[in-house]
Design an enzyme around this catalytic site. Structure first.
Site, PDB file in Angstrom:
ATOM      1  N   CYS A  51       0.818  -1.220   0.000  1.00 18.14           N
ATOM      2  CA  CYS A  51       0.000   0.000   0.000  1.00 18.14           C
ATOM      3  C   CYS A  51       0.850   1.267   0.000  1.00 18.14           C
ATOM      4  O   CYS A  51       1.611   1.506   0.936  1.00 18.14           O
ATOM      5  CB  CYS A  51      -0.919  -0.019   1.225  1.00 18.14           C
ATOM      6  SG  CYS A  51      -1.900   1.484   1.401  1.00 18.14           S
ATOM      7  N   TYR A 177      -5.275   4.632  -9.449  1.00 22.64           N
ATOM      8  CA  TYR A 177      -6.426   3.858  -8.972  1.00 22.64           C
ATOM      9  C   TYR A 177      -7.669   4.157  -9.802  1.00 22.64           C
ATOM     10  O   TYR A 177      -8.484   3.272 -10.072  1.00 22.64           O
ATOM     11  CB  TYR A 177      -6.688   4.145  -7.489  1.00 22.64           C
ATOM     12  CG  TYR A 177      -5.725   3.432  -6.576  1.00 22.64           C
ATOM     13  CD1 TYR A 177      -6.029   2.199  -6.031  1.00 22.64           C
ATOM     14  CD2 TYR A 177      -4.487   3.990  -6.271  1.00 22.64           C
ATOM     15  CE1 TYR A 177      -5.141   1.533  -5.200  1.00 22.64           C
ATOM     16  CE2 TYR A 177      -3.584   3.336  -5.448  1.00 22.64           C
ATOM     17  CZ  TYR A 177      -3.913   2.103  -4.913  1.00 22.64           C
ATOM     18  OH  TYR A 177      -3.021   1.446  -4.105  1.00 22.64           O
TER      19      TYR A 177
END
Length: 297
Positions: A51, A177
């Site tokens: 992440c 994203y």
């Protein structure tokens, strides 16, 4: 995800999208600060090497020299049907999944259980799960414990840095994203073009400077680096951001390695976790095959 404190459905990368198919990021649910002059070892970080949002908190912890004061747990990189999982019961509450820490903190919590999490070991609860808050907290509120005298938010650069952070987030950090999790062609193309418009802008900016705001490393560099280091490993392929790799940009690639080679930063990057994590997302890679390359970043 969690609904009113109960796990109700298998983990999915997309919780919300617009009518046009654009990925909408969930807002963070815990936004508190830390106790002033907190003792060493009161706070704990939960992170995932996959992440980028979590790893920017790891970078701040390293750069400030806070390893002795703030402990860390790393979740398994492969996302399960219940989201982030621990390889063995975690050290504070002996839980198996990240979402169990969320419901321990708020037994009516609704939403995804994300990382990073800043945890208060004394009160046994989540303090903050917004990475933008956490990196500011680590920079500003632990100077009494920091072993390194570095300020990544210098007052004279805050206004310029804030504008740059907005560009980095909208076009690059979240842009990948928006491309990767788009559910329509038009939404994908909006994210895709934003990513490369942003990268082109910063490639030009870095042609004549060491860091984004000059000779001094700042928070803006941390925000950009975490996306750059994942780009060729994952975003280029699994998120379909395949116009160019970072290694195809002369100045961005050199800059990425400049930051990567700062003391301690390599320890915040785990290429195998990054690939295992992104390629475990079944909606994007149903067979779960993890590529062997690239050989170099």
């Amino acid at each position: 995800m969690l609904r009113n404190g109960k796990w109700v459905e298998n983990w999915q990368p997309i919780q919300q999208k617009s009518e046009d198919g654009d990925f909408i990021r969930q807002s963070s649910g815990f936004r508190q600060g830390v106790v002033k002059n907190a003792p060493a070892d009161r706070y704990h970080l939960y992170v995932a090497y996959i992440c980028p949002w979590a790893c920017r908190t790891l970078m701040l912890r390293k750069l400030k020299g806070l390893e002795h004061a703030i402990s860390v747990s790393v979740v398994n990189p492969v996302l399960t049907e219940q989201g982030w999982a621990f390889d063995s019961p975690e050290q504070n509450l002996q839980k198996d999944y990240m979402h169990q820490l969320y419901t321990h903190s708020d037994n009516q919590y609704t939403g995804r259980a994300t990382v990073p999490v800043l945890w208060d070991k004394y009160q046994q609860k989540i303090v903050n799960n917004e990475s933008a808050d956490i990196i500011k907290i680590l920079n500003d509120d632990f100077n009494h414990l920091a072993q390194n005298d570095i300020n990544l938010r210098p007052t004279h650069l805050l206004e310029e840095m804030s504008e740059l952070n907005e560009l980095i987030y909208d076009k690059i950090n979240n842009g990948v994203y928006r491309a990767g999790f788009a559910s329509t062609q038009q939404a994908y193309e909006r994210g895709y073009y934003d990513v490369f418009t942003g990268l082109d802008t910063l490639e030009e900016k870095l042609a004549h400077r060491k860091y984004l705001l000059g000779e001094q490393l700042t928070e803006a560099d941390i925000r950009l680096f975490v996306t750059l280091i994942r780009f060729d490993l994952a975003y280029y392929s699994v998120f379909k951001c395949n116009k160019q790799r970072i290694r195809d940009y002369q100045h961005l690639h050199a800059y990425m390695h400049r930051v990567y080679n700062l003391p301690g930063i390599k320890q915040t990057v785990n290429a195998q976790h990054i690939k295992q994590g992104y390629y475990s997302i079944k909606t994007l890679n149903p067979n779960g095959i993890v590529p062997l390359g690239p050989d170099q970043i």
